[in-house]
Design a protein around this motif. Structure first.
Motif, short mmCIF file in Angstrom:
data_model
loop_
_atom_site.label_atom_id
_atom_site.label_comp_id
_atom_site.label_asym_id
_atom_site.label_seq_id
_atom_site.Cartn_x
_atom_site.Cartn_y
_atom_site.Cartn_z
N PHE A 152 47.96 45.51 2.19
CA PHE A 152 49.04 44.60 1.80
C PHE A 152 48.82 44.18 0.34
O PHE A 152 47.66 43.98 -0.07
N PHE A 174 52.94 37.78 9.09
CA PHE A 174 53.93 37.80 8.00
C PHE A 174 54.75 36.51 8.00
O PHE A 174 55.00 35.91 6.95
N VAL A 225 55.68 46.05 1.70
CA VAL A 225 54.81 44.93 2.06
C VAL A 225 53.59 45.38 2.85
O VAL A 225 52.62 44.62 2.97
N GLN A 226 53.61 46.61 3.38
CA GLN A 226 52.49 47.07 4.20
C GLN A 226 52.46 48.60 4.24
O GLN A 226 53.49 49.25 4.41
#
Length: 243
Positions: A152, A174, A225-226
């Motif tokens: 991340f 999250f 985001v990941q």
């Protein structure tokens, strides 16, 4: 199942046999009887001695796939897999749903590091940018289902290790960090023999097959985001690709 195994391939004969029996069970080859053929039948089929077949069956028994029953033979212990949907919003807990009474997410390790070329490419960062790495295992009804390494952007998700350890969920972690929704942008799927770390994390025996996904999630603006590399025990999970 195919016939005799291949010698001088660098893969032990019992492992090759265990793989073929595992694949046959997954394909429903023995559904009529619920039993693996007798050791002598398998020995003739594969062109090996009974001791080699017995080693293969012992490995499958350790995985929980078969069980020796006195006076009957080798019973197929588990044929049903968990169905895991891969969709625009792939989530472990909701994906498993009512297939399991309990799901857990365990944090094995974490750290802050510089993104290598692969991680940087998936997260659309400059190589060397700080990222947070998580090593996790997901369980369903106490049985390990997947082992994952996830990265991340550290500037945005520095608190991810604590949030995940508290919530046992990427989605809830999250949310705690201010990201209420995200979508699956890309998933790549391959298969391989489990490596040593996954044999331990997923409680498998040498020769077991894992399904490997490389996946990238983004926020609703399309910002990554990941990035995750996840190994699933192939005898425990099947994928359904949903639009």
């Amino acid at each position: 199942m195919a016939g005799q195994v291949q010698r001088q391939t660098g893969v032990a004969l019992w492992r090759q046999i265990a793989d073929r029996i595992r694949q046959a069970i997954s394909a429903g080859a023995y559904d009529e009887t619920g039993m693996v053929p007798p050791e002598m039948t398998l020995a003739v089929q594969f062109g090996v001695n009974r001791h080699t077949v017995r080693s293969a069956l012992a490995a499958l028994a350790q995985e929980g796939i078969v069980r020796a029953v006195q006076g009957r033979g080798t019973l197929i212990e588990r044929k049903e897999r968990l169905n895991f949907p891969i969709s625009k919003r792939t989530r472990f807990n909701s994906g498993i749903g009512e297939q399991a009474r309990e799901t857990r997410g365990l944090l094995l390790d974490h750290g802050e590091e510089q993104a290598n070329d692969e991680v940087a490419r998936w997260l659309k960062l400059a190589p060397g940018t700080k990222v947070i790495r998580l090593e996790t295992v997901r369980k369903a009804d106490g049985r390990p289902v997947s082992s994952a390494t996830s990265w991340f952007p550290a500037a945005r998700f520095a608190g991810m290790p604590d949030a995940y350890e508290t919530t046992e969920s990427i989605t809830r972690a999250f949310a705690e960090l201010g990201l209420s929704d995200y979508i699956r942008a890309t998933t790549e799927i391959t298969a391989a023999h489990a490596e040593a770390a996954d044999l331990s994390a997923l409680e498998l025996t040498p020769g077991a097959i894992v399904l490997i996904t490389k996946a990238m999630n983004t926020d609703l603006d399309g910002v990554p985001v990941q990035y995750s590399v996840t190994r699933f025990a192939a005898d425990r999970v099947q994928f359904t690709i949903e639009n």
